[in-house]
Design a protein around this motif. Sequence first.
Motif, mmCIF file in Angstrom:
data_model
loop_
_atom_site.group_PDB
_atom_site.id
_atom_site.type_symbol
_atom_site.label_atom_id
_atom_site.label_comp_id
_atom_site.label_asym_id
_atom_site.label_seq_id
_atom_site.Cartn_x
_atom_site.Cartn_y
_atom_site.Cartn_z
ATOM 1 N N GLU A 139 -53.713 3.924 -15.361
ATOM 2 C CA GLU A 139 -52.969 3.624 -16.585
ATOM 3 C C GLU A 139 -51.463 3.799 -16.406
ATOM 4 O O GLU A 139 -50.684 3.345 -17.259
ATOM 5 C CB GLU A 139 -53.462 4.515 -17.725
ATOM 6 N N ARG A 140 -51.032 4.418 -15.296
ATOM 7 C CA ARG A 140 -49.603 4.646 -15.048
ATOM 8 C C ARG A 140 -48.986 3.576 -14.142
ATOM 9 O O ARG A 140 -47.790 3.619 -13.869
ATOM 10 C CB ARG A 140 -49.379 6.020 -14.396
ATOM 11 N N VAL A 141 -49.786 2.646 -13.655
ATOM 12 C CA VAL A 141 -49.306 1.647 -12.692
ATOM 13 C C VAL A 141 -49.312 0.268 -13.346
ATOM 14 O O VAL A 141 -50.361 -0.248 -13.731
ATOM 15 C CB VAL A 141 -50.183 1.639 -11.420
ATOM 16 N N ALA A 142 -48.121 -0.326 -13.454
ATOM 17 C CA ALA A 142 -47.997 -1.652 -14.065
ATOM 18 C C ALA A 142 -48.337 -2.757 -13.073
ATOM 19 O O ALA A 142 -48.887 -3.789 -13.451
ATOM 20 C CB ALA A 142 -46.571 -1.853 -14.591
ATOM 21 N N ALA A 143 -48.008 -2.576 -11.808
ATOM 22 C CA ALA A 143 -48.302 -3.569 -10.770
ATOM 23 C C ALA A 143 -48.158 -2.907 -9.408
ATOM 24 O O ALA A 143 -47.481 -1.877 -9.261
ATOM 25 C CB ALA A 143 -47.366 -4.772 -10.880
ATOM 26 N N LEU A 144 -48.802 -3.506 -8.414
ATOM 27 C CA LEU A 144 -48.717 -3.030 -7.040
ATOM 28 C C LEU A 144 -48.105 -4.125 -6.167
ATOM 29 O O LEU A 144 -48.523 -5.288 -6.238
ATOM 30 C CB LEU A 144 -50.102 -2.671 -6.493
ATOM 31 N N ILE A 145 -47.128 -3.755 -5.359
ATOM 32 C CA ILE A 145 -46.552 -4.666 -4.381
ATOM 33 C C ILE A 145 -46.712 -4.011 -3.015
ATOM 34 O O ILE A 145 -46.117 -2.962 -2.747
ATOM 35 C CB ILE A 145 -45.068 -4.964 -4.679
ATOM 36 N N LEU A 146 -47.539 -4.594 -2.173
ATOM 37 C CA LEU A 146 -47.881 -4.026 -0.873
ATOM 38 C C LEU A 146 -47.188 -4.835 0.214
ATOM 39 O O LEU A 146 -47.472 -6.023 0.387
ATOM 40 C CB LEU A 146 -49.402 -4.025 -0.671
ATOM 41 N N VAL A 147 -46.285 -4.203 0.936
ATOM 42 C CA VAL A 147 -45.468 -4.877 1.949
ATOM 43 C C VAL A 147 -45.974 -4.478 3.337
ATOM 44 O O VAL A 147 -45.969 -3.296 3.682
ATOM 45 C CB VAL A 147 -43.981 -4.495 1.799
ATOM 46 N N ALA A 148 -46.423 -5.478 4.107
ATOM 47 C CA ALA A 148 -47.005 -5.211 5.433
ATOM 48 C C ALA A 148 -47.963 -4.032 5.348
ATOM 49 O O ALA A 148 -47.814 -3.043 6.081
ATOM 50 C CB ALA A 148 -45.901 -4.949 6.461
ATOM 51 N N PRO A 149 -48.944 -4.093 4.460
ATOM 52 C CA PRO A 149 -49.769 -2.911 4.157
ATOM 53 C C PRO A 149 -50.621 -2.463 5.342
ATOM 54 O O PRO A 149 -51.368 -3.254 5.925
ATOM 55 C CB PRO A 149 -50.646 -3.392 2.999
ATOM 56 N N ALA A 150 -50.508 -1.179 5.681
ATOM 57 C CA ALA A 150 -51.325 -0.592 6.745
ATOM 58 C C ALA A 150 -52.640 -0.106 6.148
ATOM 59 O O ALA A 150 -52.985 1.076 6.208
ATOM 60 C CB ALA A 150 -50.572 0.549 7.418
ATOM 61 N N ILE A 151 -53.362 -1.047 5.551
ATOM 62 C CA ILE A 151 -54.671 -0.772 4.941
ATOM 63 C C ILE A 151 -55.683 -1.667 5.635
ATOM 64 O O ILE A 151 -55.546 -2.898 5.613
ATOM 65 C CB ILE A 151 -54.661 -1.064 3.429
ATOM 66 N N LEU A 152 -56.669 -1.065 6.259
ATOM 67 C CA LEU A 152 -57.670 -1.840 6.981
ATOM 68 C C LEU A 152 -58.520 -2.624 5.988
ATOM 69 O O LEU A 152 -59.228 -2.053 5.163
ATOM 70 C CB LEU A 152 -58.541 -0.929 7.835
ATOM 71 N N ALA A 153 -58.433 -3.940 6.081
ATOM 72 C CA ALA A 153 -59.196 -4.797 5.159
ATOM 73 C C ALA A 153 -60.659 -4.821 5.565
ATOM 74 O O ALA A 153 -60.982 -4.792 6.757
ATOM 75 C CB ALA A 153 -58.619 -6.205 5.163
ATOM 76 N N PRO A 154 -61.569 -4.877 4.587
ATOM 77 C CA PRO A 154 -63.002 -4.882 4.923
ATOM 78 C C PRO A 154 -63.434 -6.211 5.524
ATOM 79 O O PRO A 154 -62.901 -7.265 5.183
ATOM 80 C CB PRO A 154 -63.673 -4.642 3.555
ATOM 81 N N PHE A 155 -64.392 -6.147 6.438
ATOM 82 C CA PHE A 155 -64.985 -7.354 6.995
ATOM 83 C C PHE A 155 -66.019 -7.900 6.015
ATOM 84 O O PHE A 155 -66.684 -7.147 5.297
ATOM 85 C CB PHE A 155 -65.665 -7.059 8.331
#
Length: 499
Positions: A259-275
């Motif tokens: 509820e505290r986050v209006a939007a997310l902007i992820l720049v070159a995100p180091a998050i492993l995407a699921p297969f």
Amino acid sequence: MHSSICGLYKHHQFVFLSLPKLKEKKTLLVGMQPQERRKCDISSFSCCFKKPISKLNILTKAASASSSPSLSGSGAEYSEQVLVEPKKKTQRISGIDQDELQDPMDLADPDSCFCEFNGVQLHHKVCDAEVLAPNTLEEASSLQFPHSTKRVNVPMILLHGFGASVFSWNRVMKPLAQVIGSKVLAFDRPAFGLTSRVNSVEHSSPVNQDNRPLNPYSMMFSVLATLYFIDFLEAEKAILVGHSAGSLVAVDAYFEAPERVAALILVAPAILAPFTAHKVVKEKEDGRDNQIQESSLDSNNRENIFLRFSSLLSKLTKYVAGAIVHMVKGMGEMINTLYQKALSAILRSALGVTVVRMIIDKFGIPAIRNAWYDSNKVSDHILQGYTKPLKVKGWDKALVEFTVAMLTDSASKLKPPLAERLSKISCPVLIVTGDSDRLVPPWNSERLSRAIPGSYLEIIKNCGHLPQEEKADKFVSIVENFLQRVFGLAEEARLQAVT
């Protein structure tokens, strides 16, 4: 009167002088008049001082016997030579002198700010659109779309990646503040930038739900610090912008308080995407087995009893197997815990700190250059901005504590894997990446965008791992376009133009 011994050995003159105020073993080597020299075997010197000359703590003066100039033998000149000590070799890490480390506040910029959060002095910078200088506003306005007439009026918090700091946002903070018409805040996470380096044990504070000590270098601390800065900005919500590993902080902050986050902007995100994988529904297979069993019971009563016995035996086997699996899992967790403790002890040792310093010295600057598409554009100013935190006292031990916190993060283990939670993100999401990112490949960002429903993906050409630095103008325009789409600013501007 100074007692002295001189000698000539292999065409070099050696002259010793014992000063009255020094002990005999502190004898120093100085010069004497050429006419006063006498031959003396080098072994006699060792005998005089009861130890090999190579081990004496002396100041040596040797010159060629054939070409050496005349030396004055006055005591005044001897004392001048004796007082000179050899300079200690300066240790440098990535070009930064490690003999003169300073407190973070002594290295602060004119626009730097500090605030205390759970015993840690967090370094941050704030850029407010309302207080920007007129010439700055004009520069920022040149980056806007012509039809943009309304701002989001929601503050923005910038989260840097591993090894970076507030410095990595310096080119886009002011333009972004003008785009959103509000405040933009960037802060240094613990172990980076100019945020204070603290002892993880002494400064751990019981602020989590389980009332357990919170490590200042843990992911949860960064998440809570992010939410703290939303309150600091006196806002209900904020747009979170995370770069590289900072994207993990942004996403975790969303799940902590969506509820505290209006939007997310992820720049070159180091998050492993699921297969993409086919899900196997075990319940359906069990149901099919039950149907087979029921049909068999109807055909023959004896077979029914046999099947019931088999079912009980199967359940018993599953129970025993489950107990064994649970026991093995417990043993595995125990071994893993012991391994983590041993690894943590090694990392915290003098050897571990030395290894960290060697890695930063050898790979620090090359890693910065490798993050850019065109490494020739990496100026000395950029290198100085990234290496400045190496001037902070305790930077090496803090980096070790950060590494240990990542390896032993127990809070994240209590939650489902992040890959399984990405589909539950419901706020607007923008993913920005460079087409030539060598650290986080673009294909991972593409898969990540498919895992997050309704997310937008923008790929910047001829750009590496740092779009906000290497392609600052393009990055700001992409962010503005995204905010116009998700907050309806472009449509409102169009309707105002029609009326």
